[in-house]
Scaffold this motif. Structure first.
Motif, short mmCIF file in Angstrom:
data_model
loop_
_atom_site.label_atom_id
_atom_site.label_comp_id
_atom_site.label_asym_id
_atom_site.label_seq_id
_atom_site.Cartn_x
_atom_site.Cartn_y
_atom_site.Cartn_z
N VAL A 6 0.72 -5.55 0.63
CA VAL A 6 0.45 -4.31 1.37
C VAL A 6 -1.00 -3.88 1.09
O VAL A 6 -1.38 -3.73 -0.08
N PRO A 7 -1.80 -3.70 2.12
CA PRO A 7 -3.21 -3.33 1.90
C PRO A 7 -3.31 -2.02 1.11
O PRO A 7 -2.48 -1.12 1.25
N GLU A 8 -4.35 -1.95 0.27
CA GLU A 8 -4.51 -0.79 -0.61
C GLU A 8 -4.66 0.52 0.19
O GLU A 8 -4.24 1.57 -0.27
N ASP A 9 -5.28 0.42 1.35
CA ASP A 9 -5.52 1.64 2.13
C ASP A 9 -4.39 1.96 3.10
O ASP A 9 -4.51 2.87 3.93
N PHE A 10 -3.28 1.24 2.99
CA PHE A 10 -2.15 1.53 3.88
C PHE A 10 -1.51 2.87 3.52
O PHE A 10 -1.27 3.17 2.35
N VAL A 11 -1.23 3.64 4.53
CA VAL A 11 -0.58 4.93 4.32
C VAL A 11 0.75 4.94 5.10
O VAL A 11 0.76 4.70 6.31
N GLY A 12 1.83 5.20 4.39
CA GLY A 12 3.14 5.23 5.04
C GLY A 12 4.23 4.85 4.07
O GLY A 12 3.98 4.57 2.90
N ARG A 30 0.93 6.33 0.35
CA ARG A 30 1.37 4.93 0.31
C ARG A 30 2.55 4.85 -0.64
O ARG A 30 2.40 5.00 -1.86
N HIS A 31 3.76 4.64 -0.08
CA HIS A 31 4.95 4.53 -0.92
C HIS A 31 5.68 3.23 -0.61
O HIS A 31 5.81 2.84 0.55
N ILE A 32 6.17 2.58 -1.66
CA ILE A 32 6.98 1.37 -1.48
C ILE A 32 8.34 1.61 -2.11
O ILE A 32 8.44 1.96 -3.29
N HIS A 33 9.38 1.49 -1.29
CA HIS A 33 10.75 1.71 -1.75
C HIS A 33 11.52 0.39 -1.69
O HIS A 33 11.38 -0.36 -0.73
N VAL A 34 12.32 0.15 -2.72
CA VAL A 34 13.13 -1.07 -2.75
C VAL A 34 14.59 -0.70 -2.93
O VAL A 34 14.91 0.22 -3.70
N ALA A 35 15.47 -1.39 -2.20
CA ALA A 35 16.90 -1.17 -2.37
C ALA A 35 17.60 -2.52 -2.50
O ALA A 35 17.27 -3.48 -1.80
N PHE A 36 18.55 -2.60 -3.46
CA PHE A 36 19.37 -3.80 -3.63
C PHE A 36 20.76 -3.50 -3.10
O PHE A 36 21.41 -2.56 -3.55
N ASN A 37 21.23 -4.31 -2.17
CA ASN A 37 22.57 -4.12 -1.58
C ASN A 37 22.81 -2.68 -1.13
O ASN A 37 23.89 -2.13 -1.35
N GLY A 38 21.79 -2.07 -0.55
CA GLY A 38 21.93 -0.73 0.00
C GLY A 38 21.66 0.41 -0.97
O GLY A 38 21.60 1.56 -0.55
N GLU A 39 21.48 0.07 -2.25
CA GLU A 39 21.24 1.10 -3.26
C GLU A 39 19.76 1.15 -3.65
O GLU A 39 19.26 0.17 -4.21
N LEU A 92 12.65 -5.20 6.40
CA LEU A 92 11.50 -4.32 6.19
C LEU A 92 11.50 -3.24 7.26
O LEU A 92 11.59 -3.52 8.45
N ASN A 93 11.43 -2.00 6.79
CA ASN A 93 11.29 -0.88 7.71
C ASN A 93 10.09 -0.05 7.26
O ASN A 93 9.88 0.17 6.08
N ILE A 94 9.28 0.34 8.23
CA ILE A 94 8.10 1.13 7.88
C ILE A 94 8.14 2.46 8.62
O ILE A 94 8.34 2.49 9.84
N GLU A 95 8.00 3.53 7.86
CA GLU A 95 7.99 4.87 8.46
C GLU A 95 6.62 5.49 8.23
O GLU A 95 5.93 5.15 7.27
N GLU A 96 6.28 6.43 9.11
CA GLU A 96 5.02 7.15 8.90
C GLU A 96 5.10 8.02 7.65
O GLU A 96 6.18 8.41 7.23
#
Lengths: 301, 301
Positions: free
Chosen positions: A78-84, A51-60, A43-47
């Protein structure tokens, strides 16, 4: 800061699917093995401003629609009000769809890394992973099996905290795993074969509980695979070649087009020769005895 | 061939004892921590003309009457018709009676090594260990807590397979443990203080479940120790000295005359200085996250 979770690959020897209205009442009875290889989730979180959630399988990176189970988990934690920008990187040691519990590994691993960041107990997080698996037909028993580790027997169905999962003591066996091809869990579980699976699965479970040893596990795995008609001829041929050089019968991984067997140290060399002759890719790994891990990940440590 | 089992030391932060007629319905609610140090049990079997079971604590053979919990376990697992000399060697990293779950560690470790030899699943063996603990008043929740590992919350009481034990995710804390003196579990559990323990234990559990973090765990541990009057003045003085240099409150180990605390890496140096000034023996160890181990033991490997 990176958070990392490890969830073992889980292969099923035999099973009885139990599907009810409530996902937490749904699950499976049966037996299987957790492996030292499996799924690593980071898990990596950037500012960010949204609110965006990105998923990658085996680097893709994959689209949301291609990762419904992970998105189900993430949206619940992930809380609804989370921004990042939330990045969930899933790496699988075995191919997906071959019966190694990758979808559950991704679901549980994602739940654990997100829980490390946003809170939650292991059972509450695992319940979300189990729910995602059941709702999206990823699997029924993988999450509770992976949560327990070892060579496991699911003696009561249900989600985490409801299922009862026991362990056989492993007498130094290693696991041979041969991923051969894909088999869609969804298709088999919707099929007519389900009634035979239920009947034979219950017989195997009863016999294993009467005599809970790796030997009975493998005998029942093979009997179940043949009695249900799931073991196709091409897989049976491979199993028979392997059986010539090892003591316990090999069997089919439920549900994938894959073969597994328990090996003693002294059998390893012979079986490798057979597999070389057959030109098959394989893994030999130890049983993963513990629980899934979740921790802060420090590279090069 | 030697068989070895490792069971983590388990320290309780707060608890609610629940005693019923059936030992498998008895247990405790509460929370505690499993440590990377604990109990190692070795099983050695020699030929003989009769059925003999020998037990040794820290290398010293003890009489059967001094090891009632281990004998209870052994008599249930070793087949009646077995002929030979069974030696169960238990080694404890912490002193017995100080609140580190040694009796449960010995019971569960003995059950696992005997199960490796004579058969049984982990839950069936652990049930015997739990029963021995309850019947002989060794403890109520240690076996199911040790079976789970990690920083644990017992949310439903009972023996293995019946209790529900959850985990808090550990955010890199280490555990400081200071064994100071003995406190007999038996005496406290028979005492009038039990009603206060039940009331305060339930309050602490509720608060921890609302916000399951190491921070709340330690705050509640200390509140429970003070509210129940179990934290004696001499222990309180030590706790206050430690609290001066660490972030989370320290507390008393239930039930022993011992102190514990959660440490961040950067606190370790300062706390060591304080403990040196106080002239106290201590251990700093990691949380043991996994399940107990049982394996064939090969010396010098």
């Amino acid at each position: 800061m990176l958070i990392r979770a490890f969830v073992p690959a889980h292969i099923t020897a035999f099973f009885v699917p139990i599907i009810r209205d409530n996902p937490q009442d749904s699950g499976s009875l049966g037996a299987g093995i957790n492996l030292e290889k499996g799924t690593n989730v980071f898990l990596n979180i950037e500012e960010g401003l949204e609110r965006h959630i990105h998923v990658a399988f085996n680097g893709e990176p994959v689209k949301k629609e291609e990762a419904p189970i992970t998105m189900h988990v993430a949206n619940k934690i992930v809380p609804e009000d989370f921004v990042g920008e939330i990045e969930i990187w899933q790496y699988f040691d075995f191919p997906t769809g071959y019966g190694f519990g990758n979808s559950a590994g991704g679901a549980l691993g994602s739940a654990l890394v997100l829980g490390y960041k946003f809170g939650g107990t292991v059972l509450s997080l695992a319940k979300i992973a189990h729910e995602a698996e059941v709702v999206h037909k990823g699997g029924l028993g993988d999450v509770v099996a992976q949560l327990t580790g070892g060579i496991e027997i699911r003696i009561k169905e249900g989600g985490p905290g409801k299922a009862i999962v026991d362990n056989i003591i492993n007498h130094e066996y290693k696991v041979l795993a041969i991923p051969i091809g894909e088999l869609r869990t969804k298709e088999v579980l919707d099929d007519d074969v389900i009634r035979t699976i239920e009947k034979e699965g219950r017989i195997s479970l009863q016999r294993l509980l009467q005599n809970p040893t790796p030997e009975v596990l493998m005998n029942e795995a093979r009997r179940f695979a043949e009695a249900t008609g799931l073991l196709s001829n091409d897989l049976l041929e491979i199993a028979r070649e392997i059986d010539k050089v090892i003591f316990l019968p090999s069997s089919m991984i439920m549900l994938g087009k894959s073969i597994f067997a328990l090996l003693r140290d002294e059998e390893e060399k012979k079986v490798k020769e057979v597999l070389k002759d057959l030109d098959l890719h394989y893994e030999i790994c130890r049983v993963y005895w513990g629980k899934p891990l979740v921790e802060r990940w420090i590279p090069n440590e």
